[in-house]
Design a protein around this motif. Sequence first.
Motif, PDB file in Angstrom:
ATOM      1  N   ILE A  55       1.617   2.139  -3.497  1.00 12.25           N
ATOM      2  CA  ILE A  55       0.433   2.686  -4.167  1.00 12.25           C
ATOM      3  C   ILE A  55       0.209   4.137  -3.754  1.00 12.25           C
ATOM      4  CG2 ILE A  55      -2.057   2.410  -4.464  1.00 12.25           C
ATOM      5  CD1 ILE A  55      -1.663  -0.571  -3.825  1.00 12.25           C
ATOM      6  N   ILE A  56       0.280   4.405  -2.443  1.00  8.79           N
ATOM      7  CA  ILE A  56       0.087   5.779  -1.963  1.00  8.79           C
ATOM      8  C   ILE A  56       1.149   6.692  -2.563  1.00  8.79           C
ATOM      9  CG2 ILE A  56       0.099   7.284   0.073  1.00  8.79           C
ATOM     10  CD1 ILE A  56      -0.772   4.811   1.714  1.00  8.79           C
ATOM     11  N   THR A 110       2.942   6.388  -5.265  1.00 10.48           N
ATOM     12  CA  THR A 110       2.794   6.604  -6.700  1.00 10.48           C
ATOM     13  C   THR A 110       1.663   7.577  -7.004  1.00 10.48           C
ATOM     14  OG1 THR A 110       3.450   4.298  -6.918  1.00 10.48           O
ATOM     15  CG2 THR A 110       2.675   5.400  -8.909  1.00 10.48           C
ATOM     16  N   ILE A 135       0.833  -1.215   0.000  1.00 10.84           N
ATOM     17  CA  ILE A 135       0.000   0.000   0.000  1.00 10.84           C
ATOM     18  C   ILE A 135       0.861   1.257   0.000  1.00 10.84           C
ATOM     19  CG2 ILE A 135      -0.281  -0.069   2.528  1.00 10.84           C
ATOM     20  CD1 ILE A 135      -2.879   1.242   0.028  1.00 10.84           C
TER      21      ILE A 135
END
Lengths: 94, 567
Positions: free
Chosen positions: A23-24, A26, A20
């Motif tokens: 993801i955050i 990016t 995660i």
Amino acid sequence: MADTDKHAAQSKRAVRAFDIRTIIGTLLGIYGVILLLMGIFASDSDLEGSDGSSINLLTGITLLVVSAFFLTWVRLRPLLVAEGEEDASDAHIE
Amino acid sequence: MILEATNDALRLDANFVDYTLVAIYFVFVIGIGLAARRQVSTSLDFFLSGRSLPAWVTGLAFISANLGAVEIMGMSANGAQIGMATMHYYWIGAIPAMLFLGVVMMPFYYGSKVRSVPEFMRRRFGTGAHLVNALSFALAQLLIAGVNLYLLATIVNVLLGWPLWISLIAAAAVVLTYTALGGLSAAIYNEVLQFFVIVAALLPLTIVGLHRVGGIDGLVDKVNNGPVDGMLSSWPGQNLTGFESPTASVIGIVLGLGFVLSFGYWTTNFVEVQRAMASNSMSAARRAPIIGSFPKMFIPFIIIIPGIIASVLAPEILALNEGKGDGSVQYNDALLILIRDLLPNGMLGVAIAGLMAAFMAGMAANISAFNTVFSYDLWQQYVKKDRPDGYYTRVGRIATIAATVVAIFTALLASGYSNLMDYLQTLFGFFNAPLFATFILGMFWKRMTATAGWAGLSSGTIAAIAVAVLSQDALGPLSIGAIDLSGQGASFVAAGAAFVVDIVVSVIVTLFTRPRVESELKGLVYSLTPKADRTDPNESSLPWYQRPVLLAGISLTMVVILNITFH
């Protein structure tokens, strides 16, 4: 996760991509770049209208810093499959 | 509570860049669903993320699950209407209960390895209390998912001009895709992502707003000269409770909101507790709500303060506070008006993405809690026992699809009968009120019997409904106005009545019925649970910032300081 044993290296990479934090980092990074560009290339009329254009710039820079924090965190403490999850759970509440 | 469906006044001037930002967000949302799907191999993976997530993730998900349409629009509306007293919903009405959950109750939830809050109910009190709890919870989730979906579709409709029914189906389809594919992991990951996007949207909005009104001093000046008295003081909070006497107001807030209502909500609501249960260890599960309490105590600064700014900056809201509103704009629109007036293209896209993210995550949280309770507590318990594990994952996916379809219809109902929805939500709130009494008595009093469990729960719920019916307006036309209570004050008293009646009935019934065999209660009751089962064996070797009780102490101190600073 039956295939983790067979393709350990491969799935480790997959775990990092799905981490995660990646993801955050990016998403906020992409947002940061777009806002930064919007702030830099704001027309003069935008600047006159409000302090709005500087908010694009400021938010863009802040998002890039936060993004860098998350991506560095993943690099420094990668999530290991099955074990070492305790390591990754170091509380970062900021 | 509900926005007008065709309101051009709030149409945002979004351009290509803004749409791009929103589109990028949706790519991430669906991507998370697809990626999470590969990690689902057992039903526990699907419903509880395989109990594998670190505490900071479950902690952020814990508060994000609640940070949906109702909280964001509702709390900024309260800010615009009554001001700083709204802070009580966070500092009094959430933090203490979250800390209590982490310190006192989580050891039993996590240590007993139950897969849901209703399952704890079944293990402790048998099927009577369980069925009441599981059914009322499942129904309430369908209802709230529908309300969240409706607000989401309305936002898309108002901001971007899409027809309501297209917004409704598109939004439902996105939520369905990622929750059905990735289960709880996908929901939680999206909640964490949503948290950062909503902060990235609302923090700059607050800063620009403050700048525009002349900083904090300018805001204080303008509000003090404004039409509403006492907007900047949070205590005694009479404009929140509606009580005449300041003393009664303080007692109402501390006992009604701070104790019975918020403990009932935060410690027994499976939508929240499920997130903590997905943590990877006992100490992580206990830390989840405690870590969540830190952002939770500061989030009102970027939700309520913009509401207060809107009350002096937005002419439409100012008119409402002066009693001159023309009906085209409501308090709920405060945040949208501010976004429309203050944010340039670019930030506008982040704000739209943030709001849509929050509303989707709110709905996904309801649906992921619903499918777990439906599959484990209703289907596996009462319909088809003893099937292979994969069967229940399939049931969960089908339940997710069914819940989304039901939510679309609930949303359509909400668009026609908005008051009905508000009353139904109040009504389901009454099922929550006595839960905490039953749980806390059951966890610490081993003699408490199964009969006392369901008897206390039902009589407590009935007591709450009775108070609401007797009040001025808590249940709308159903209320007869026999006692002089209205608004939040009525809810506080109803919850208080539920708590007291539940405790009294439980104690009396217990004294006349036979207690359960003690060996069945291991892990569920304090005195019958070995210390090793309710603590983390490694707890003493953890660094200070990973110790639940110490963190809870820091959090409590900070919230007391906040209360004193912003009294």
